[in-house]
Design a protein around this motif. Structure first.
Motif, PDB file in Angstrom:
ATOM      1  N   LEU A  48       0.829  -1.212   0.000  1.00  0.00           N
ATOM      2  CA  LEU A  48       0.000   0.000   0.000  1.00  0.00           C
ATOM      3  C   LEU A  48       0.859   1.255   0.000  1.00  0.00           C
ATOM      4  CD1 LEU A  48      -2.819  -1.026   2.527  1.00  0.00           C
ATOM      5  CD2 LEU A  48      -2.919  -1.009   0.029  1.00  0.00           C
ATOM      6  N   MET A  49       1.967   1.227   0.753  1.00  0.00           N
ATOM      7  CA  MET A  49       2.866   2.383   0.783  1.00  0.00           C
ATOM      8  C   MET A  49       3.469   2.645  -0.594  1.00  0.00           C
ATOM      9  SD  MET A  49       4.697   1.670   4.481  1.00  0.00           S
ATOM     10  CE  MET A  49       5.897   2.993   4.279  1.00  0.00           C
ATOM     11  N   LEU A  50       3.745   1.568  -1.327  1.00  0.00           N
ATOM     12  CA  LEU A  50       4.279   1.726  -2.682  1.00  0.00           C
ATOM     13  C   LEU A  50       3.236   2.383  -3.590  1.00  0.00           C
ATOM     14  CD1 LEU A  50       6.433   1.220  -4.844  1.00  0.00           C
ATOM     15  CD2 LEU A  50       5.479  -1.080  -5.144  1.00  0.00           C
ATOM     16  N   ILE A  51       1.997   1.903  -3.505  1.00  0.00           N
ATOM     17  CA  ILE A  51       0.921   2.493  -4.312  1.00  0.00           C
ATOM     18  C   ILE A  51       0.713   3.957  -3.945  1.00  0.00           C
ATOM     19  CG2 ILE A  51      -1.564   2.413  -4.800  1.00  0.00           C
ATOM     20  CD1 ILE A  51      -1.426  -0.612  -4.418  1.00  0.00           C
ATOM     21  N   LYS A  52       0.690   4.247  -2.641  1.00  0.00           N
ATOM     22  CA  LYS A  52       0.474   5.621  -2.181  1.00  0.00           C
ATOM     23  C   LYS A  52       1.588   6.544  -2.675  1.00  0.00           C
ATOM     24  CE  LYS A  52       0.292   8.475   1.982  1.00  0.00           C
ATOM     25  NZ  LYS A  52       0.376   8.500   3.462  1.00  0.00           N
ATOM     26  N   SER A  53       2.843   6.095  -2.564  1.00  0.00           N
ATOM     27  CA  SER A  53       3.968   6.941  -2.975  1.00  0.00           C
ATOM     28  C   SER A  53       3.898   7.250  -4.468  1.00  0.00           C
ATOM     29  CB  SER A  53       5.289   6.258  -2.642  1.00  0.00           C
ATOM     30  OG  SER A  53       5.434   5.051  -3.367  1.00  0.00           O
ATOM     31  N   ARG A  54       3.498   6.261  -5.262  1.00  0.00           N
ATOM     32  CA  ARG A  54       3.423   6.477  -6.706  1.00  0.00           C
ATOM     33  C   ARG A  54       2.265   7.387  -7.085  1.00  0.00           C
ATOM     34  NH1 ARG A  54       4.964   0.452  -9.132  1.00  0.00           N
ATOM     35  NH2 ARG A  54       7.205   0.671  -8.808  1.00  0.00           N
ATOM     36  N   LYS A  55       1.184   7.331  -6.297  1.00  0.00           N
ATOM     37  CA  LYS A  55       0.039   8.209  -6.589  1.00  0.00           C
ATOM     38  C   LYS A  55       0.336   9.652  -6.206  1.00  0.00           C
ATOM     39  CE  LYS A  55      -4.205   7.044  -6.054  1.00  0.00           C
ATOM     40  NZ  LYS A  55      -4.616   7.012  -7.463  1.00  0.00           N
ATOM     41  N   LEU A  56       1.207   9.833  -5.200  1.00  0.00           N
ATOM     42  CA  LEU A  56       1.501  11.187  -4.739  1.00  0.00           C
ATOM     43  C   LEU A  56       2.643  11.835  -5.505  1.00  0.00           C
ATOM     44  CD1 LEU A  56       1.147  10.725  -0.867  1.00  0.00           C
ATOM     45  CD2 LEU A  56      -0.518  11.666  -2.478  1.00  0.00           C
ATOM     46  N   LEU A  57       3.494  11.023  -6.131  1.00  0.00           N
ATOM     47  CA  LEU A  57       4.612  11.579  -6.905  1.00  0.00           C
ATOM     48  C   LEU A  57       4.106  12.162  -8.226  1.00  0.00           C
ATOM     49  CD1 LEU A  57       7.350   8.838  -6.396  1.00  0.00           C
ATOM     50  CD2 LEU A  57       7.365  11.173  -5.482  1.00  0.00           C
ATOM     51  N   PRO A  58       4.855  13.116  -8.801  1.00  0.00           N
ATOM     52  CA  PRO A  58       4.473  13.656 -10.112  1.00  0.00           C
ATOM     53  C   PRO A  58       4.357  12.540 -11.140  1.00  0.00           C
ATOM     54  CG  PRO A  58       6.217  14.964  -9.124  1.00  0.00           C
ATOM     55  CD  PRO A  58       6.048  13.757  -8.254  1.00  0.00           C
ATOM     56  N   LYS A  59       3.374  12.651 -12.008  1.00  0.00           N
ATOM     57  CA  LYS A  59       3.116  11.618 -13.004  1.00  0.00           C
ATOM     58  C   LYS A  59       4.250  11.566 -14.043  1.00  0.00           C
ATOM     59  CE  LYS A  59      -0.926  10.430 -11.415  1.00  0.00           C
ATOM     60  NZ  LYS A  59      -1.184   9.081 -10.872  1.00  0.00           N
ATOM     61  N   VAL A  60       4.658  10.351 -14.354  1.00  0.00           N
ATOM     62  CA  VAL A  60       5.614  10.121 -15.421  1.00  0.00           C
ATOM     63  C   VAL A  60       4.928   9.223 -16.436  1.00  0.00           C
ATOM     64  CG1 VAL A  60       7.863   9.170 -16.048  1.00  0.00           C
ATOM     65  CG2 VAL A  60       7.541  10.310 -13.831  1.00  0.00           C
ATOM     66  N   VAL A  61       4.870   9.668 -17.665  1.00  0.00           N
ATOM     67  CA  VAL A  61       4.100   8.965 -18.694  1.00  0.00           C
ATOM     68  C   VAL A  61       4.473   7.499 -18.772  1.00  0.00           C
ATOM     69  CG1 VAL A  61       3.556   8.836 -21.139  1.00  0.00           C
ATOM     70  CG2 VAL A  61       3.797  11.072 -20.021  1.00  0.00           C
ATOM     71  N   GLU A  62       5.774   7.187 -18.745  1.00  0.00           N
ATOM     72  CA  GLU A  62       6.214   5.809 -18.918  1.00  0.00           C
ATOM     73  C   GLU A  62       5.766   4.928 -17.758  1.00  0.00           C
ATOM     74  OE1 GLU A  62       7.978   8.421 -19.221  1.00  0.00           O
ATOM     75  OE2 GLU A  62       8.650   8.505 -21.294  1.00  0.00           O
ATOM     76  N   GLU A  63       5.561   5.512 -16.547  1.00  0.00           N
ATOM     77  CA  GLU A  63       5.258   4.722 -15.379  1.00  0.00           C
ATOM     78  C   GLU A  63       3.762   4.599 -15.120  1.00  0.00           C
ATOM     79  OE1 GLU A  63       7.315   6.198 -12.029  1.00  0.00           O
ATOM     80  OE2 GLU A  63       9.307   5.767 -12.812  1.00  0.00           O
TER      81      GLU A  63
END
Length: 235
Positions: free
Chosen positions: A63-78
């Motif tokens: 869940l922490m991984l999902i949360k961190s990725r949702k809060l970080l600036p969007k990167v098209v490739e990711e």
């Protein structure tokens, strides 16, 4: 003193409980808020020195991984990878919900069939205190987790010393009863305003649970995630 928690069948059961509070489609819930509540709940249990099963901690890391990725600036490739992680989790919760509904239906059929046979009288023991409407002790823990997270920020800013763990549940029960007279009510969060540290907050909360168990206090919550109100009952 043993405080029995509401048992969940696993991390997905806890997540389903949190998701169902929003009363919307699973795919429409604010996932970051759900993740924060999950992590706060586990942190509270650990702060109270209660054992947390490894499967809950494994889910917490995901869940922490999902949360961190949702809060970080969007990167098209990711974006595809992030979307896959989130959708996979929501799909797991939805599938678990379907199986749980089926399981509950089968269990109800078993109970209905059992009524057709004579059975000897059995003692019924309630493990959890039932609160107003469908409220249970888990709602108290979630409310306390939120207050604990807020107060922790204040403690870090204002306190630099380590306080010895010398608070007694019995003393805090007297404290709560002094704050809430018979027939009166008070918002639970107000009881923690004067708390000086985490240990004192935990002991006050355990005192509240014991008073609820003894039916000295009645717990009310008008809506999901709203303030919890404690009402002192006549003994």
């Amino acid at each position: 003193m043993d405080i029995k928690l509401k048992d969940f069948e696993g991390p997905l059961d806890l997540l389903l409980h949190l998701v169902s509070k929003y009363e919307v489609d699973i795919y429409d819930v604010p996932l970051v808020e759900v993740i924060e509540q999950y992590l706060a709940y586990l942190a509270t249990l650990q702060g109270m020195r209660l054992e947390v099963a490894g499967e809950y901690m494994l889910m917490a890391s995901q869940l922490m991984l999902i949360k961190s990725r949702k809060l970080l600036p969007k990167v098209v490739e990711e974006e595809p990878l992030e979307e896959d992680l989130e959708m996979e989790l929501l799909s797991q919760i939805e599938e678990y919900k379907r199986f749980k509904i089926i399981s509950q239906a089968l269990n109800q059929q078993h109970l209905d069939r059992a009524k057709l046979f004579s059975k000897s009288k059995t003692e019924i023991v309630a493990d959890d205190v039932t609160l107003k409407e469908d409220k249970t002790t888990i709602d108290l823990y979630l409310a306390f987790s939120k207050m604990m997270a807020q107060k922790q920020v204040t403690f870090r800013k204002e306190h630099a010393t380590i306080v010895a763990d010398h608070y007694r549940i019995e003393d805090m029960m007297v404290f709560v009863e002094d704050k809430i007279k018979v027939g009166e009510s008070q918002v639970m969060s107000q009881l923690f305003q004067e708390a000086d540290n985490k240990e004192q907050m935990i002991t006050i909360f355990l005192a509240i649970l014991e008073l609820v168990k003894r039916q000295t206090l009645r717990v009310e919550q008008e809506s999901h995630f709203s303030e919890v109100t404690l009402r002192r009952e006549a003994t």
